[in-house]
Structures are given as structure tokens and as C-alpha cells.
Write a protein that holds these residues in place. Sequence first.
Motif, PDB file in Angstrom:
ATOM      1  N   GLU A 135       0.834  -1.202   0.000  1.00 35.40           N
ATOM      2  CA  GLU A 135       0.000   0.000   0.000  1.00 35.40           C
ATOM      3  C   GLU A 135       0.872   1.256   0.000  1.00 35.40           C
ATOM      4  O   GLU A 135       0.595   2.218  -0.730  1.00 35.40           O
ATOM      5  CB  GLU A 135      -0.919  -0.006   1.216  1.00 35.40           C
ATOM      6  N   ALA A 136       1.912   1.254   0.810  1.00 40.30           N
ATOM      7  CA  ALA A 136       2.793   2.419   0.891  1.00 40.30           C
ATOM      8  C   ALA A 136       3.512   2.669  -0.428  1.00 40.30           C
ATOM      9  O   ALA A 136       3.570   3.806  -0.920  1.00 40.30           O
ATOM     10  CB  ALA A 136       3.800   2.227   2.028  1.00 40.30           C
ATOM     11  N   VAL A 137       4.050   1.616  -1.021  1.00 36.71           N
ATOM     12  CA  VAL A 137       4.761   1.758  -2.292  1.00 36.71           C
ATOM     13  C   VAL A 137       3.808   2.214  -3.389  1.00 36.71           C
ATOM     14  O   VAL A 137       4.146   3.050  -4.231  1.00 36.71           O
ATOM     15  CB  VAL A 137       5.454   0.432  -2.675  1.00 36.71           C
ATOM     16  N   GLY A 138       2.578   1.681  -3.358  1.00 38.37           N
ATOM     17  CA  GLY A 138       1.586   2.063  -4.352  1.00 38.37           C
ATOM     18  C   GLY A 138       1.224   3.536  -4.284  1.00 38.37           C
ATOM     19  O   GLY A 138       0.765   4.113  -5.278  1.00 38.37           O
ATOM     20  N   ARG A 139       1.456   4.160  -3.143  1.00 37.06           N
ATOM     21  CA  ARG A 139       1.178   5.592  -2.985  1.00 37.06           C
ATOM     22  C   ARG A 139       2.419   6.457  -3.201  1.00 37.06           C
ATOM     23  O   ARG A 139       2.375   7.663  -2.989  1.00 37.06           O
ATOM     24  CB  ARG A 139       0.603   5.869  -1.602  1.00 37.06           C
ATOM     25  N   GLY A 140       3.510   5.815  -3.583  1.00 37.85           N
ATOM     26  CA  GLY A 140       4.709   6.572  -3.891  1.00 37.85           C
ATOM     27  C   GLY A 140       5.703   6.732  -2.760  1.00 37.85           C
ATOM     28  O   GLY A 140       6.685   7.464  -2.900  1.00 37.85           O
ATOM     29  N   ALA A 194      -5.912  -6.060   3.097  1.00 34.83           N
ATOM     30  CA  ALA A 194      -5.692  -4.969   2.145  1.00 34.83           C
ATOM     31  C   ALA A 194      -6.280  -3.659   2.662  1.00 34.83           C
ATOM     32  O   ALA A 194      -5.648  -2.601   2.558  1.00 34.83           O
ATOM     33  CB  ALA A 194      -6.301  -5.336   0.797  1.00 34.83           C
ATOM     34  N   ASP A 195      -7.471  -3.714   3.232  1.00 34.44           N
ATOM     35  CA  ASP A 195      -8.082  -2.484   3.744  1.00 34.44           C
ATOM     36  C   ASP A 195      -7.512  -2.078   5.100  1.00 34.44           C
ATOM     37  O   ASP A 195      -7.504  -0.887   5.446  1.00 34.44           O
ATOM     38  CB  ASP A 195      -9.605  -2.626   3.803  1.00 34.44           C
ATOM     39  N   LEU A 196      -7.011  -3.031   5.865  1.00 36.06           N
ATOM     40  CA  LEU A 196      -6.277  -2.677   7.072  1.00 36.06           C
ATOM     41  C   LEU A 196      -5.042  -1.861   6.691  1.00 36.06           C
ATOM     42  O   LEU A 196      -4.717  -0.859   7.337  1.00 36.06           O
ATOM     43  CB  LEU A 196      -5.850  -3.936   7.833  1.00 36.06           C
ATOM     44  N   ALA A 197      -4.377  -2.262   5.620  1.00 30.77           N
ATOM     45  CA  ALA A 197      -3.198  -1.529   5.153  1.00 30.77           C
ATOM     46  C   ALA A 197      -3.561  -0.117   4.720  1.00 30.77           C
ATOM     47  O   ALA A 197      -2.798   0.826   4.955  1.00 30.77           O
ATOM     48  CB  ALA A 197      -2.545  -2.280   4.001  1.00 30.77           C
ATOM     49  N   VAL A 198      -4.725   0.050   4.104  1.00 28.90           N
ATOM     50  CA  VAL A 198      -5.177   1.390   3.721  1.00 28.90           C
ATOM     51  C   VAL A 198      -5.286   2.269   4.960  1.00 28.90           C
ATOM     52  O   VAL A 198      -4.823   3.417   4.985  1.00 28.90           O
ATOM     53  CB  VAL A 198      -6.537   1.326   2.993  1.00 28.90           C
ATOM     54  N   THR A 226     -10.612  -2.332  -1.148  1.00 28.56           N
ATOM     55  CA  THR A 226     -11.752  -1.466  -1.468  1.00 28.56           C
ATOM     56  C   THR A 226     -11.449  -0.015  -1.129  1.00 28.56           C
ATOM     57  O   THR A 226     -12.068   0.896  -1.680  1.00 28.56           O
ATOM     58  CB  THR A 226     -13.019  -1.886  -0.701  1.00 28.56           C
ATOM     59  N   GLY A 227     -10.514   0.183  -0.187  1.00 29.68           N
ATOM     60  CA  GLY A 227     -10.194   1.534   0.254  1.00 29.68           C
ATOM     61  C   GLY A 227     -11.194   2.100   1.239  1.00 29.68           C
ATOM     62  O   GLY A 227     -11.102   3.260   1.630  1.00 29.68           O
ATOM     63  N   ARG A 228     -12.148   1.272   1.668  1.00 28.24           N
ATOM     64  CA  ARG A 228     -13.186   1.737   2.589  1.00 28.24           C
ATOM     65  C   ARG A 228     -13.042   1.040   3.939  1.00 28.24           C
ATOM     66  O   ARG A 228     -12.812  -0.161   4.008  1.00 28.24           O
ATOM     67  CB  ARG A 228     -14.582   1.453   2.020  1.00 28.24           C
ATOM     68  N   TYR A 229     -13.231   1.806   4.997  1.00 27.18           N
ATOM     69  CA  TYR A 229     -13.191   1.248   6.340  1.00 27.18           C
ATOM     70  C   TYR A 229     -13.808   2.252   7.305  1.00 27.18           C
ATOM     71  O   TYR A 229     -13.998   3.422   6.967  1.00 27.18           O
ATOM     72  CB  TYR A 229     -11.749   0.925   6.765  1.00 27.18           C
ATOM     73  N   ARG A 230     -14.128   1.791   8.509  1.00 28.26           N
ATOM     74  CA  ARG A 230     -14.634   2.663   9.575  1.00 28.26           C
ATOM     75  C   ARG A 230     -13.671   2.588  10.759  1.00 28.26           C
ATOM     76  O   ARG A 230     -13.005   1.586  10.952  1.00 28.26           O
ATOM     77  CB  ARG A 230     -16.010   2.192  10.058  1.00 28.26           C
ATOM     78  N   THR A 231     -13.614   3.640  11.534  1.00 23.85           N
ATOM     79  CA  THR A 231     -12.856   3.602  12.778  1.00 23.85           C
ATOM     80  C   THR A 231     -13.786   3.971  13.936  1.00 23.85           C
ATOM     81  O   THR A 231     -14.819   4.612  13.750  1.00 23.85           O
ATOM     82  CB  THR A 231     -11.666   4.586  12.755  1.00 23.85           C
ATOM     83  N   GLY A 232     -13.412   3.534  15.115  1.00 26.44           N
ATOM     84  CA  GLY A 232     -14.208   3.830  16.306  1.00 26.44           C
ATOM     85  C   GLY A 232     -13.314   4.257  17.443  1.00 26.44           C
ATOM     86  O   GLY A 232     -12.491   5.145  17.296  1.00 26.44           O
TER      87      GLY A 232
END
Length: 218
Positions: free
Chosen positions: A21-26, A194-198, A171-177
Motif C-alpha cells: 500500500e505504501a509503495v503504491g502511494r509513492g 488490504a483495507d487494514l493496510a489502507v 476497497t479503500g473503505r473502512y470505519r474507525t471507532g
Amino acid sequence: MSGRIVVFGAGGRAGRRAVAEAVGRGHRVTAVVRDPRTYRDLSGDGVSLVAGDVTRAESVAELAAGHDAAINAAGRLDMPSTEFYVSAAHALLDGLARAGVGRLVLVGIGSTLETAPGVAVHDAPGFPEEARAFSLGHTAELDVLRAARTDLDWLVLAPPPVVLDDEAPRTGRYRTGDHRVLPSADGASGFSYADLAVALIDEIESPKHHRSLIAVAA
């Protein structure tokens, strides 16, 4: 804006996803594992694969020097959980301070989240004893972080107390609490690495939570 991120425990499922995920964002990533010969597939553009020990402050300081942020996704099953996570917490606090790294995001575990005030998932009657012992290591790590007098801006992200999906696409979607288990969202089924990594990289790029245990879920 791209930066430099050091990922401890880069060879595990959460660590691998965080690196990707980090590499994919540059971002440029230093992927830390105990034995690089076992994880040669992690090498690639934007990734430096190195050997290191997250339980040794000297190793943390040396490898984190020159980085903007750190992720800890490391875990070990060949030593007591509390011993490992407490040692890692102390080494990260000390080593990252020496290296001048100001942000640390750690991968937590859902069984440490509360289902009622003061009652964690691992406190439920019948919770497997071996799994509880492992979870208590994460709790001990959190206690060290909370008690530390430090300028380090740390955060523990805990996914739901279920087996995470290592195959599901991002998916790039998640919620936090907060420190409590998040109720299931309509239509949500599990949660992916994958979404945890996002969520991990989002909290490095645009920190929203600080010095706390935070639940993350689909």
C-alpha cells in the motif's frame, strides 16, 4: 506527498500489505524482517529489504534513521507473547526517539477491544486460553505505550476480532471507532488485510487518531 516509512514485521500478512500500500502511494519503504533470505519476494522498486530486530532499540534506531514514520506489524510465536510485545514496545519507544521518527502506527488485535466497560473480547467465558495469552501480550504492549513519557505520536489500530481475509481485494473503505468492538455495518462481511493496510497508511499520511487504541472495520 511521498515519504520514507520503515515497516517492522514486513514479512507477515499485515506487513506485506502495508508495504504494498505504501509503495503504491509513492512512498519509499524499508521492509524489516528477521531473515531477508526468506522474504526475497518483498524486494522491488521502492522497497529496501533489511534484517532487523524490533525488540532491540539499537536495531530500531539504526534502521529507522532518516524515515518519516514507522509501522510495527511484527509478531513472534517462538517466545511468550507478553515478553515479545513488551520488549518491542520499549525498543520502539527508545529507538524511534533516537532516530527522530515522530509517528508510529502499530497493528493491534481485535481481541483486546472491549465489549463492555473494562471487559475485553479475550475476557469472554470459554475464550481459548492460548489465544488469550497471545492477546494479553498486545494488552501489555499497549500498557507500555500508555505509560511512556514520550514525544512519539503512536497509535494502535485493531481490526475486528475475526480471521482477516488475505485474498479479498482492496476497497479503500473502512470505519474507525474507539477502544470498543465496532458493531457490524450493514452488508459488511469480515475485513481484509488490504483495507487494514489502507487504514495504516492513511494514519501516517493524515493522522486522525493519537496515542490510543482504535478499532478499524469494514
